[in-house]
Every structure is written in structure tokens, then in C-alpha cells.
Design an enzyme around this catalytic site. Structure first.
Site, PDB file in Angstrom:
ATOM      1  N   ASP A 289       0.812  -1.136  -0.041  1.00 13.64           N
ATOM      2  CA  ASP A 289       0.079  -0.022  -0.019  1.00 13.64           C
ATOM      3  C   ASP A 289       0.914   1.183  -0.163  1.00 13.64           C
ATOM      4  O   ASP A 289       1.464   1.597   1.036  1.00 13.64           O
ATOM      5  CB  ASP A 289      -0.937  -0.146   1.376  1.00 13.64           C
ATOM      6  CG  ASP A 289      -1.799   1.185   1.641  1.00 13.64           C
ATOM      7  OD1 ASP A 289      -1.811   2.025   0.516  1.00 13.64           O
ATOM      8  OD2 ASP A 289      -2.488   1.043   2.638  1.00 13.64           O
ATOM      9  N   ASP A 433     -17.993   3.385   0.769  1.00 16.03           N
ATOM     10  CA  ASP A 433     -16.622   3.409   1.179  1.00 16.03           C
ATOM     11  C   ASP A 433     -16.668   2.964   2.550  1.00 16.03           C
ATOM     12  O   ASP A 433     -17.719   2.761   2.968  1.00 16.03           O
ATOM     13  CB  ASP A 433     -15.691   4.395   0.644  1.00 16.03           C
ATOM     14  CG  ASP A 433     -14.049   4.356   0.685  1.00 16.03           C
ATOM     15  OD1 ASP A 433     -13.706   3.256   1.653  1.00 16.03           O
ATOM     16  OD2 ASP A 433     -13.449   4.797  -0.156  1.00 16.03           O
ATOM     17  N   ASP A 546     -10.590  -4.042  -0.482  1.00 20.50           N
ATOM     18  CA  ASP A 546      -9.482  -3.048  -0.516  1.00 20.50           C
ATOM     19  C   ASP A 546      -8.551  -3.396   0.576  1.00 20.50           C
ATOM     20  O   ASP A 546      -8.695  -4.341   1.476  1.00 20.50           O
ATOM     21  CB  ASP A 546     -10.019  -1.615  -0.296  1.00 20.50           C
ATOM     22  CG  ASP A 546      -9.035  -0.420  -0.173  1.00 20.50           C
ATOM     23  OD1 ASP A 546      -8.113  -0.586  -0.743  1.00 20.50           O
ATOM     24  OD2 ASP A 546      -9.466   0.547   0.389  1.00 20.50           O
ATOM     25  N   ARG A 606      -7.829  -4.585  -4.623  1.00 18.29           N
ATOM     26  CA  ARG A 606      -6.675  -3.770  -4.882  1.00 18.29           C
ATOM     27  C   ARG A 606      -5.232  -4.514  -5.111  1.00 18.29           C
ATOM     28  O   ARG A 606      -4.550  -4.292  -5.944  1.00 18.29           O
ATOM     29  CB  ARG A 606      -6.489  -2.853  -3.937  1.00 18.29           C
ATOM     30  CG  ARG A 606      -5.461  -1.375  -4.258  1.00 18.29           C
ATOM     31  CD  ARG A 606      -5.544  -0.618  -3.289  1.00 18.29           C
ATOM     32  NE  ARG A 606      -5.089  -0.905  -1.964  1.00 18.29           N
ATOM     33  CZ  ARG A 606      -4.827  -0.081  -0.890  1.00 18.29           C
ATOM     34  NH1 ARG A 606      -5.032   1.319  -0.912  1.00 18.29           N
ATOM     35  NH2 ARG A 606      -4.258  -0.706   0.212  1.00 18.29           N
ATOM     36  N   ASP A 622      -4.096   4.217  -5.393  1.00 15.99           N
ATOM     37  CA  ASP A 622      -4.497   5.534  -5.031  1.00 15.99           C
ATOM     38  C   ASP A 622      -3.480   6.706  -5.636  1.00 15.99           C
ATOM     39  O   ASP A 622      -2.466   7.042  -5.528  1.00 15.99           O
ATOM     40  CB  ASP A 622      -4.123   5.998  -3.437  1.00 15.99           C
ATOM     41  CG  ASP A 622      -5.066   5.151  -2.583  1.00 15.99           C
ATOM     42  OD1 ASP A 622      -6.232   4.815  -3.145  1.00 15.99           O
ATOM     43  OD2 ASP A 622      -4.889   4.963  -1.503  1.00 15.99           O
ATOM     44  N   HIS A 680     -13.538   8.268  -8.676  1.00 18.64           N
ATOM     45  CA  HIS A 680     -13.256   7.983  -7.177  1.00 18.64           C
ATOM     46  C   HIS A 680     -12.578   9.008  -6.554  1.00 18.64           C
ATOM     47  O   HIS A 680     -11.761   9.622  -7.257  1.00 18.64           O
ATOM     48  CB  HIS A 680     -12.669   6.392  -6.782  1.00 18.64           C
ATOM     49  CG  HIS A 680     -12.624   6.035  -5.305  1.00 18.64           C
ATOM     50  ND1 HIS A 680     -13.489   6.646  -4.726  1.00 18.64           N
ATOM     51  CD2 HIS A 680     -11.572   5.640  -4.648  1.00 18.64           C
ATOM     52  CE1 HIS A 680     -13.101   6.058  -3.164  1.00 18.64           C
ATOM     53  NE2 HIS A 680     -11.799   5.545  -3.454  1.00 18.64           N
TER      54      HIS A 680
HETATM   55  C1  NOJ Z   1      -7.729   2.949   0.243  1.00 16.48           C
HETATM   56  C2  NOJ Z   1      -8.103   2.760  -1.276  1.00 16.48           C
HETATM   57  O1  NOJ Z   1      -7.307   2.794  -2.108  1.00 16.48           O
HETATM   58  C3  NOJ Z   1      -9.130   3.900  -1.453  1.00 16.48           C
HETATM   59  O2  NOJ Z   1      -9.687   3.585  -2.962  1.00 16.48           O
HETATM   60  C4  NOJ Z   1     -10.432   4.032  -0.413  1.00 16.48           C
HETATM   61  O3  NOJ Z   1     -11.152   5.092  -0.713  1.00 16.48           O
HETATM   62  C5  NOJ Z   1      -9.687   4.058   1.083  1.00 16.48           C
HETATM   63  N1  NOJ Z   1      -8.710   3.001   1.316  1.00 16.48           N
HETATM   64  C6  NOJ Z   1     -10.600   3.997   2.000  1.00 16.48           C
HETATM   65  O4  NOJ Z   1     -11.290   2.777   2.058  1.00 16.48           O
END
Ligand code: NOJ
Length: 959
Positions: A289, A433, A546, A606, A622, A680
Site C-alpha cells: 500500500d 466506502d 480494499d 486492490r 490511490d 473515485h
Molecule cells: C484505500 C483505497 O485505495 C481507496 O480507494 C479507499 O477510498 C480508501 N482506502 C478508504 O477505504
């Protein structure tokens, strides 16, 4: 009990307070330092002891040409039986014995496995259980060409066009197609298997395997980290010591290699050990991450597919390095040696470049698949047969998705939903989310914000729309939380080496992680998606996985410590890269099982690995609302797509930051041509639903989303093709024009299928761009239908309301032009065929249709039309397994027509156009048509035909 966080120790009583303090700090720091990845959070090769050791091993051999690989085949040990060639290898430096096996596979590939013959304990070998559909079958079609003391050679495959030579000393494997070598293993001698051993005190000789080993020297830089490693104050206890594997895999005569996602980098991979524009670190595969990742960087990201493809004129080849541990890949291009290749490949005096990859993994066994092509599509098929083809999604999943962190409550959801209708913008899915839950406890709802989730879902469901909620793998430690309680009682959490349940930090605070590699955990999670288990879920609800790298905020490199223990006693280090796919797989099975008869799942993940394509879509995590992040999305998605995972997208608009209107419009235009199309945004960003910008910008966004809906029949057909042949959905230029070297490193334009050429605009203020039109072919502007003048590089106008998209001459694109609020609402709408003739007046295309929800298509309930335009006649031929009386899907659309046919590039204007049904059910009749003069005279539009989509017919333009 004490908790370690960095250098701080907290007592349990104070953990809660410290936790919130940690997050407060985390967010403040994140908000202040907004623009750069925290490189110091992630290792370089130099900081990863096994990477450093293997690089040093390679350097030693490269620097001293008199050194050769110490591994050789033990004389007379080779046995050839039933498609398997096996033998023993010896490492002359320590006299250790290894077994190797070479499997000749039916799928046009071969597999090489190397393991210790008598390991101290078994080495991890389960990556295959997650990545492969099944153990591949061996071919019996092979012939022994030579069996000499120094080389064993066989030819294989139906026409014996593929061959393999195993050189005995040093051990080297060479794969050839039509007598030309295309893949070699250990050509550079970097094969290195660190055998399992017992720890010895510094200065002593390790004789754990009865052989003389080197003296461990604590002062020596390379011996540091053999038995313990510390990074950023976090210690990896490494009870098994060094156990890495390394091997060089070369592609002789190939200057370009591709694949090994996920990196924010170019399609054609760069060199990493010197060379033009090279990286200094190897490409890294370790699911992480990475907060605010940087573009043009070989750092690891959320997913890993250890698949690499090489391509040149006349040949393609690929390898899968099947290993789920942390992996680094050095790439070098060698322009000087390989003289022998020049004559073999017909390059005359020119010496072609060869590309070599040095694969280094922390643990496990060597398990390499070599795909021998010879074409890129052969490789996609071979790889698909091995790891599975992409699952055919429900049709809504390829339409437009609206997401943000977070839609605040039910009223907010209702308002967003209504605004899409009000502003006449179609959308299919709205996402919730982490804030929708009760305190980040997944499978629960915040009862104040979302008091009636079923009603909320039904309200959007009746419009043909769906909802997605997030279900992350970290589980809040709370005995009152049923999910935690059940997992604890079942004893399925990942453990510390001392058998305590691991406790780390993520969104909910103190959390534990279910070990999805445990079959009981899989079984358990699958059941959790049943409607009566996941309270408040309905058939309109789908899932988002996620943080499944897994992301652990206080873990080393923001992930799980490597010495944690999984099912079977395996350390996390062995299987890190499959944690995400194990979770994705259980979630997707859960969604399938919750309905009877089963419905196709939709799960966005992810993290990913080889095989993830069987479970659903992925996205690139992200990204940032910046132009360079928009630009990098194209090579990233092309790379992921050619690595067997075509259902992928990048957050439209950019996750972090606030895009200005120009960037947002350009991002929507690019996103509309990506397989997964979702907007998003981060919780701290300004709202950016399409109508908030006012005209003309809202209009531009509306137009391109509507265009996506018009093209859904093409996209669905391409998804079907991917699900049966492995062909990527968006395709790098070189896969469509494999002989055109100009395209080999091109990654700012691509094809959707083989028919649409797309070049997203990714620079601020840009209103024209150079597009490369390959193949000396006719291209037509997709929007205006005008012919492009010129071929090769052509400057094209691209005002803000236009993304350059072109129809390639020779294609027939199926569309639906009555745009409605959701894709479901368009289910029985008539079709338009857009026919772009090539210079010979021909075109072909297809249209695949089914109910878009169930698995009935597997029983033949689908329609697959083949279109052909040739000699001024258009033919439509349905290819079906069932006849129309038995085909439930065909019956459900029996009255659906092709309402419009647009032909571009017809040389002579027709005077009459006639339609005929092949089965003679209707008499031959004349069709009305127009020849629009606004364009060039070669456009013919037929409107209002009575031709049914389920029937076979022909239209004659020759009168
Ligand atoms: C990380 C994710 O990549 C993102 O898309 C999400 O909005 C946040 N976590 C919160 O869940």
C-alpha cells in the site's frame, strides 16, 4: 501486554488513545506532505538482504568472465519419461544436490522446476495452487534429438517446431522455435539457490548438509541480514535464515520486454543496471500500500504478476516466474554479444539486442513456465489456459461506476442517484466506502447514516442500478463484533511466531487478519456473503476488497511482518503476494453462492496476483489528480491487461487532490476507454460529481459517459473474447501490429479490441496531438466519420470536448444509440452497426450477447453474431450452440432489431439496397437509406430496418 510501534511501547490500556493519536498524526503529516511518496517507508534492493546478495552474486560473475555457474547436471542422472525430463544438479561450490524437472506441456509451453533434493525442511511450493487453474497436462508429442554427455535436446509440439536443449555443464536451458533460440535460463550463470541450513555462530563453518559451506562473517556486509533483518526499526526474525532463489532468464534477439505489473512505469520495461534512461533499482514485486505513489518508478505497488513477455518481428515469448514471495527483477539489454543470433534471425551484420531478466525471490522453489508463442495471441491463450481466462462479468460491471470516500448517508445516495437522472447522465453503480460501516466493522452498517440499507438498494435496483460496499480483510478486535468472534472461535487468524493472534493497526484500530490461505477461512468467508448472514444486503449489492496486500499501518513497509505464521505453519514471507488473491477468491465465491441459481459476482480488488482474473476486476489504487498520473494510467493498464488481467481501471479524476475541470474532463475521456470505468475521490477532496462543474464541462463529461454506454455492446463482446481466448481488451499497438517496430515501445495510444484506436489527451492545455496510424490502413474519425488523411504519424485536432478515437478500416463495431439511465434499461434496445471499410472494401466484426447476469450462457443461452462485409454485401451470421427455440436468451430478444447501419468508405454510391433473410422467411425487400453530404460522399446510412438480431441475413449494396 506490550505493543510495539516503532520504538514506542504502549500498554494495552493506553493503546486506544495512542491509536487515535497515531491516526491524527498520520493524517496531519499526510495533509502537509501531500506530494511525494515516502520512499523511506519502502526498501530498496540494497536494504533487502537477499536482493543485495543476489545482485552481488550476479556482479561477481559479470565482472569475472572466467567464472561460470557452479550448477551442472550430474552425469547419467537424466531420465525422460511421459513428457518429463528430470535429473540432478550439483552446485560445485558446496556439493549440494538439487533436482530439476522440465515438463513439456500440451498448451504450447514448458515448465522448469528446481528444488533442493534433500532440504532441511520442505520449501514453500503452493503458489501454484492459487495461480493455476489446475496442474497442466504433459504432452507426449516429443522426440529426443540428441542425448550427448554435454547436452540433451528434444523437439516437441505437433509439428515438432519447438525444441529444448538442456546443457549439462554449466546447467543451462534453451528453448527454440523453428531452430531459433527464444528463451534461455541461466545463460548468464545467475542461478543461485540458497539452501536451507542451520544457524551457526559467526565465524563458524555451516555443515548442516554435510558439505563445506562458507564462513559466516558478521562484519561482511553481505552476511548481514542472513538470520535477522531490521528495517525502519522493525525486526524480521528470519528463523529459517537465507533461502532465496535467483535465476537469469534471457530473451535472445528481443529488445523489448513487457509485463511484471504493478509498477507506475512504461509498457516496454526499462533497464535497471545501467543503460539509457535506466532505473537504479530492480522492478520489485511485493504487494504494498504505497501512499501517494510516484510515476516512472520500479517500486512495488498493490499487485504482482510475475509474468514477462518479449516481442520482436516474427516471434513472441513469455515466462511466468511462479513465486509468491517478495521478488526483484533486474533487466539488462545486451547489444554486443549473441553474434550467433544475427545469422539465425537474418539480421546480417547487425547484432540484435538481447534482453535478460534476473529474477530474485526471497524463498520458495524455482517454478518457471516458458510460453513459446509464436504470436502474442498464442501467448495470451497459452497463459489463459494455465492461469484461467478472465471471468465474464455481469454486464453492469463494464458500465460507469460512481464512487467517493464517502457518500455520507442514504439521503446523499438518493440525491446523487437522482441527479444522474436529472442531468441525463447514465450510471450503473454507486459505491460506499468504509464510512458506511459501524466503526469500520465490515458486514455492518452505520445505523444512523444508513438505517434502511435494503430499501436504499431496492430504490436504485428498480432503476436497473447496483450498489457496491467495501469489505476489507482487517477485522476489528472486538468480542462484540460477530465477524471477529466467529473468526477467533474458528482459530483462522494469522498468528505471531509464538502462536498468539497477530494484532496490527488498520482503519478500525487494533485489528487481526483472517488467514485466507486456510481452507476453513475460505469456507467461512464464502458463507458470510449469504443474504441472511450479511444483514442489509440484497441482490443489488456487490463488493469491493480494499487493503488486501494486506495493508497494516504499523507493519514493516505498511504490511504484514514476514515472520507471521499461516495455515500449515508457513511463514508470511513465502506467500505474501497471494494473500490478496486468496481474499478476492473467497469473496467472489461468496457472491456466486448467495443466489440460487447462481449469479455472476462483481468484486473489485486492490491486491492481485497471477490468477486474479478468475475472480474479478482490479484498479490501480490511490493515484493523484495530476496530469502525469492520468498519463501513466495508460501504460499501467496496458501492462496489467497483457499480463492476463484485462478487467482493470484507474480512479477517474485521480484519488488524491482536486482536479481542475480540464483535467477532470480529460480523465473522463480516457476512463471511458478503460475496461473498468469508475470515478473515485479521497475523503478530503471536494465533491466532483459530473454536474457540479456546469456547462460546457458537465456536457463534455455527459457526452463521453454516454458514448461509453453506446459502445457497451463492443465492450461486452471484447470481455467475452477475453474470457475465451485471453486477448486483452485494450491492446498495446504492437499486439495489433506485431511486425511494426515503431509500435514496440508505444504506450500513449492503444486499441480497444482491434477496431478503435484511442489516444487520450494527457497534457494540460493540449488541443492537438500526434497520432500514429499503423498498417498503411484507412482510419476514420470515430465521432465525425471522416477519413484520416495520411498514414504513419499525423497531427490531429483534439479540442477539450474531444478525445482522439479512430475506427480502423476493416472493422464492424456494434453499438446501441438509445442511451438510457442504466445499461439494464438498454437491454432490449435495437443495435447500430458502424462499418469502417478497409482499402479493399471489406470489414469484419462480431457481437456477443447474453443475459448479462447468470451462468446460462455456459449452457448455450447466448447469441454470437459474426458480421462480414465483402464484395458490397453485409452478412450477419449468428453462431449459436442452441437453435432459437431452445435458446432462452435468443427468445428474450427475439424482437430486437438492427435499426441502423452506417457504412464508411464504400467506393460507389448504391442506387438501391436490398435485404434478404437467409432462411427465406421474408421476401427480399428494398431498404431506405441516406447519403449524408455534410461528410464525404462515402457514408451510407440505413435507418429503420426490420432485420432481427437473432436471424441470419444479408444486405446487398451492389445495385
Ligand atoms: C484505500 C483505497 O485505495 C481507496 O480507494 C479507499 O477510498 C480508501 N482506502 C478508504 O477505504
Amino acid at each position: 501486554m506490550k505493543f510495539l510501534f516503532g520504538n514506542l511501547k504502549f500498554s494495552k490500556a493506553s493503546v486506544q488513545t495512542k491509536f487515535y493519536l497515531f491516526f491524527l498524526l498520520y493524517f496531519i503529516v499526510s495533509a502537509l506532505v501531500v506530494t511525494a511518496v515516502k520512499r523511506q517507508d519502502f526498501k530498496t534492493c540494497e536494504q533487502s538482504s537477499f536482493c543485495k546478495r543476489n545482485r552481488a552474486y550476479a556482479d561477481r560473475l559479470t565482472a569475472n568472465h572466467s567464472l561460470i555457474s557452479p550448477y551442472s547436471v550430474i552425469q547419467d542422472s537424466i531420465i525422460i519419461k511421459d513428457g518429463i525430463i528430470s535429473g540432478d544438479l550439483i552446485n560445485s561450490e558446496n556439493n549440494l544436490i538439487f533436482i530439476f524437472e522440465l515438463h513439456l506441456l500440451e498448451i504450447g509451453a514448458a515448465r522448469v522446476r528446481i528444488n533442493e533434493k534433500n532440504p532441511l525442511k520442505p520449501r514453500y511450493d503452493k503458489a501454484k495452487d492459487w495461480a493455476l487453474v489446475q496442474d497442466p497436462s504433459y504432452t507426449l508429442e516429443y522426440t529426443l534429438i540428441s542425448s550427448k554427455p554435454d547436452v540433451t535436446s528434444l523437439s516437441f509440439g505437433k509439428e515438432r517446431k519447438q525444441a529444448v536443449s538442456i546443457y549439462h555443464s554449466p546447467f543451462r536451458v534453451e528453448f527454440l522455435v523453428n531452430d531459433v533460440p527464444i528463451i534461455t535460463l541461466n545463460d548468464r550463470g545467475f542461478l543461485n539457490i540458497e539452501h536451507l541450513r542451520k544457524q551457526v555462530a559467526p565465524g563458524l563453518v555451516d555443515q548442516s548438509n554435510g558439505e563445506n559451506d562458507k564462513i559466516i562473517d558478521d562484519e561482511n556486509d553481505l552476511d548481514k541480514g542472513l538470520w535477522k533483518e531490521t528495517f525502519n526499526g522493525k525486526e524480521d526474525s528470519k528463523p529459517n535464515g537465507p533461502e532465496s532463489i535467483g535465476l537469469d532468464i534471457s530473451f535472445p534477439g528481443f529488445s523489448h520486454v513487457y509485463g511484471i505489473p504493478e509498477h507506475a512505469s512504461s509498457l516496454s520495461l526499462k533497464e535497471t543496471r545501467g543503460g539509457d534512461d535506466s532505473y537504479s533499482d530492480p522492478y520489485r514485486l511485493y504487494n504494498l500500500d504505497v501512499f501517494e505513489y510516484e510515476v516512472d518508478n520500479p517500486m512495488a505497488l498493490y499487485g504482482s504478476i510475475p509474468f514477462m513477455m518479449a516481442h520482436r518481428k516474427g516471434a513472441s515469448a513469455a515466462v511466468l516466474w511462479l513465486n509468491a514471495a517478495e521478488t526483484w527483477i533486474d533487466i539488462t539489454k545486451n547489444k554486443e554479444d549473441k553474434h550467433r543470433l544475427s545469422s539465425l534471425l537474418g539480421f546480417g551484420k547487425l547484432t540484435p539486442t538481447s534482453t535478460s531478466a534476473h529474477w530474485i525471490s526471497e524463498s520458495g522453489v524455482i517454478d518457471v513456465f516458458a510460453f513459446l508463442g509464436p504470436t502474442t495471441s498464442d501467448i495470451f491463450y497459452q497463459y489463459g489456459l494455465l492461469t484461467g481466462f478472465t471471468a465474464l462479468p455481469q454486464s453492469f460491471a463494464i458500465a460507469y461506476h460512481q464512487c467517493r470516500w464517502n457518500y455520507l448517508n442514504q439521503e446523499d445516495v438518493a440525491e446523487v442517484d437522482e441527479n444522474f437522472d436529472k442531468y441525463d447522465i447514465p450510471y450503473d453503480v454507486i459505491w460506499l466506502d468504509i464510512e458506511h460501516t459501524d466503526g469500520k466493522k465490515y458486514f455492518t452498517w452505520d445505523s444512523v447514516k444508513f438505517p434502511t440499507p435494503e430499501k436504499m438498494q431496492n430504490n436504485i435496483g428498480i432503476k436497473g442500478r447496483k450498489m457496491v460496499t467495501i469489505v476489507d480483510p482487517h477485522i476489528k478486535i472486538d468480542d462484540n463484533y460477530y465477524i471477529y468472534k466467529e473468526a477467533k472461535d474458528l482459530d483462522i487468524f494469522v498468528k505471531e511466531p509464538d502462536d498468539r493472534v497477530y494484532d496490527g493497526w488498520c482503519w478500525p484500530g487494533s485489528s487481526s487478519w483472517v488467514d485466507f490461505t486456510n481452507p476453513s477461512a475460505q469456507e467461512w468467508l464464502i458463507k458470510k456473503f449469504a443474504f441472511d448472514q450479511y444483514k442489509g444486503s440484497t441482490e443489488y449489492l456487490f463488493t469491493w476488497n480494499d487493503m488486501n496486500e494486506p495493508s497494516v499501518f504499523n507493519g514493516p513497509e505498511i504490511t504484514m511482518p514476514k515472520d507471521l505464521i499461516h495455515h500449515g505453519g508457513w511463514e508470511h514471507r513465502n506467500l505474501h503476494n497471494i494473500y490478496g488473491v486468496a481474499y478476492h477468491s473467497a469473496t467472489s465465491k461468496g457472491l456466486i453462492n448467495r443466489s440460487n441459481p447462481p449469479r455472476r459476482p462483481f468484486v473489485l480488488s486492490r491486491a492481485f496476483f497471477a490468477g486474479s482474473q478468475r475472480y474479478g476486476a482490479i484498479w490501480t489504487g490511490d493515484n493523484f489528480a495530476k496530469w502525469d498520473h492520468l498519463a501513466i494510467a495508460t501504460p499501467m493498464l496496458l501492462t496489467i491487461g497483457i499480463s492476463g488481467l484485462p478487467f482493470s481501471g484507474a480512479d477517474v479524476g485521480g484519488f488524491f487532490g482536486n482536479p481542475d475541470t480540464e483535467l477532470l474532463v480529460r480523465w473522463y475521456q480516457a476512463g471511458a476507454f478503460q475496461p473498468f470505468f469508475r470515478a473515485h475521490a479521497h475523503i478530503d477532496t471536494k465533491r466532483r460529481e459530473p454536474w457540479l462543474f456546469g456547462d460546457p464541462y458537465t456536457g463534455y463529461i455527459r457526452d463521453i459517459i454516454r458514448e461509453r454506454y453506446a459502445l457497451l455492446p463492443l465492450w461486452y463482446t471484447l470481455f467475452h473474447e477475453a474470457s475465451t481466448t485471453g486477448m486483452p481488451i485494450i491492446r498495446p499497438m504492437f499486439t495489433v501490429y506485431p511486425e511494426d517496430e515503431e509500435t514496440y515501445a508505444m504506450d500513449d495510444q492503444f486499441f480497444v479490441g482491434n477496431s478503435l484506436l484511442v489516444k487520450p489527451i494527457v497534457n494540460e492545455g493540449q488541443t492537438s496531438t500526434e497520432v500514429y496510424f499503423p498498417g498503411n490502413e484507412i482510419y476514420y474519425d470515430y465521432f465525425t466519420h471522416k477519413k484520416v488523411h495520411g498514414s504513419g504519424k499525423v497531427q490531429i485536432e483534439a479540442p477539450i470536448n474531444k478525445i482522439p478515437v479512430f475506427l480502423r478500416g476493416g472493422s464492424i463495431v456494434p453499438k446501441r444509440q438509445r442511451i438510457r439511465r442504466s445499461s439494464a434499461a438498454m437491454r432490449t434496445d435495437p443495435f447500430t452497426l458502424l462499418i469502417a471499410l478497409n482499402k479493399y472494401g471489406n470489414a469484419t466484426g462480431s457481437l456477443y450477447l447474453d443475459d448479462g447476469e447468470t451462468y446460462d450462457y455456459e449452457k448455450g443461452h447466448f447469441i454470437h453474431l459474426q458480421f462480414k462485409f465483402s464484395k458490397r454485401k453485409l452478412f450477419s451470421k449468428p453462431l449459436s450452440l442452441l437453435n432459437n427455440d431452445e435458446n432462452l436468451y435468443a427468445q428474450s430478444i427475439s424482437s430486437v432489431r438492427v435499426e441502423r447501419i452506417i457504412v464508411l468508405g464504400l467506393d460507389l454510391k448504391p442506387k438501391h439496397i436490398y435485404a434478404d433473410c437467409i432462411d427465406g422467411s421474408k421476401i427480399k425487400r428494398e431498404l431506405q437509406f441516406g447519403l449524408p453530404t455534410t461528410n464525404s460522399a462515402n457514408v451510407v446510412i440505413i435507418k429503420g430496418t426490420d432485420l432481427l438480431i437473432t436471424e441470419e441475413w444479408v444486405i446487398d449494396f451492389s445495385y
